[in-house]
Design a protein around this motif. Sequence first.
Motif, PDB file in Angstrom:
ATOM      1  N   VAL A 137       0.835  -1.203   0.000  1.00  0.00           N
ATOM      2  CA  VAL A 137       0.000   0.000   0.000  1.00  0.00           C
ATOM      3  C   VAL A 137       0.870   1.254   0.000  1.00  0.00           C
ATOM      4  O   VAL A 137       0.556   2.243  -0.687  1.00  0.00           O
ATOM      5  N   VAL A 217      -8.633   0.173  -0.970  1.00  0.00           N
ATOM      6  CA  VAL A 217      -7.504  -0.468  -1.655  1.00  0.00           C
ATOM      7  C   VAL A 217      -7.837  -1.943  -1.885  1.00  0.00           C
ATOM      8  O   VAL A 217      -8.093  -2.684  -0.929  1.00  0.00           O
ATOM      9  N   VAL A 224      -1.409  -5.050  -4.687  1.00  0.00           N
ATOM     10  CA  VAL A 224      -2.486  -4.063  -4.840  1.00  0.00           C
ATOM     11  C   VAL A 224      -3.014  -4.149  -6.278  1.00  0.00           C
ATOM     12  O   VAL A 224      -2.259  -4.029  -7.232  1.00  0.00           O
TER      13      VAL A 224
END
Length: 342
Positions: A137, A217, A224
């Motif tokens: 992230v 997310v 991701v």
Amino acid sequence: MAVYTDVSDEALRAFLSAYDIGALTAFRGIAEGVENSNFVLRTTGGTTGGAAGNAKGGVAGSDFILTLYERRVNPEDLPWFLGLMGYLSDHGLSCPRPVAARDGAALRVLAGRPAAITTFLPGVWPRAVTEAHCGPVGAALARLHLAGQGYDAVRPNALGPGSWPGLLDSCRRDGDSVQPGLVAELDAALAEILPAWPAPGALPRGQIHADLFPDNVFFLDGAVSGIIDFYFACTDILAYDVAICLNAWCFDAQGRFDAARSRALIAGYESVRPLGEAERAALPVLAAGAAMRFLLTRLYDWVNTPAGAMVTRKDPLDYLPRLRFHRAASAGALPGAADHGF
Ligand SMILES: Nc1ncnc2c1ncn2[C@@H]1O[C@H](COP(=O)(O)OP(=O)(O)OP(=O)(O)O)[C@@H](O)[C@H]1O
Ligand SMILES: N[C@@H](CCO)C(=O)O
């Protein structure tokens, strides 16, 4: 619950007739989210209209997200948000891409609300955050910051430090009903944070997401796969976005700071965009400010949302341990702070 506006079959059919995204095969409301009404559309797939990748003619089907913008989104900001999403997507970020209708416009009106169709992103947001999520992230946030560098239009942060005293004032009467002494504690925290806030121009600025919480997310196979919900995005201090993420990803359910997650998040960020010395030094005050921002907007909603309103209120007190932690860190009163990654 996040379908505030019903869409009739007839209105939807008329709306979709402006697009070249194929014929509708499925349509359902999405329960998650609190700000806007969101629906998933499945179509037979289209040939034009600016949809990315999965909307090429001849494919089995394409999924899209239809969003009707509600309450806190100012319609005047929508061209900026949709422009940013299109720009980031053009520059390699996996984020929803606005789909233009045949006349070239992505922003339209449906059921009396501003509305847009965007591409659907694969993946699932993490219900239980672990250290393994934090590196990816951090790296994704840094990619967003770099990708946003060529998007020149400025959107000031309407929820930046200048807005916090007014937000606190509007909670002054009822704030202590949430926790006795809360308003005085926030007054004291603001009196520390505001004078210590980095001066304009002191730190690198750019387009920031400003709400990169775990529910925004998506992950697929540990990586991701997409970032959504750009409706708080604005032009502000890049390291402030890192601070928002530190708060959202690096504290446990009891509000305890998790240094391993923080180190992973910062290392992931720096694997793409190293922080400057001044940015790193400012992180404690930026993180205290980020905690203040979410505490105040949650508190505002808590005390100003009438019972029975169709809005899911988030607990402002989740952010109090974060604020206390960062105030102590800013004051140099935390043992082992060097180990926290910032
Ligand atoms: N582009 C997308 N691709 C796939 N799913 C999406 C997409 N956009 C939204 N969703 C789904 O819709 C849900 C709600 O979206 P979102 O978080 O944007 O809601 P919101 O009400 O606008 O914002 P908030 O999170 O601030 O309440 C997401 O959790 C996700 O399940
Ligand atoms: N992420 C915000 C909600 C607004 O999208 C919060 O947790 O307070």
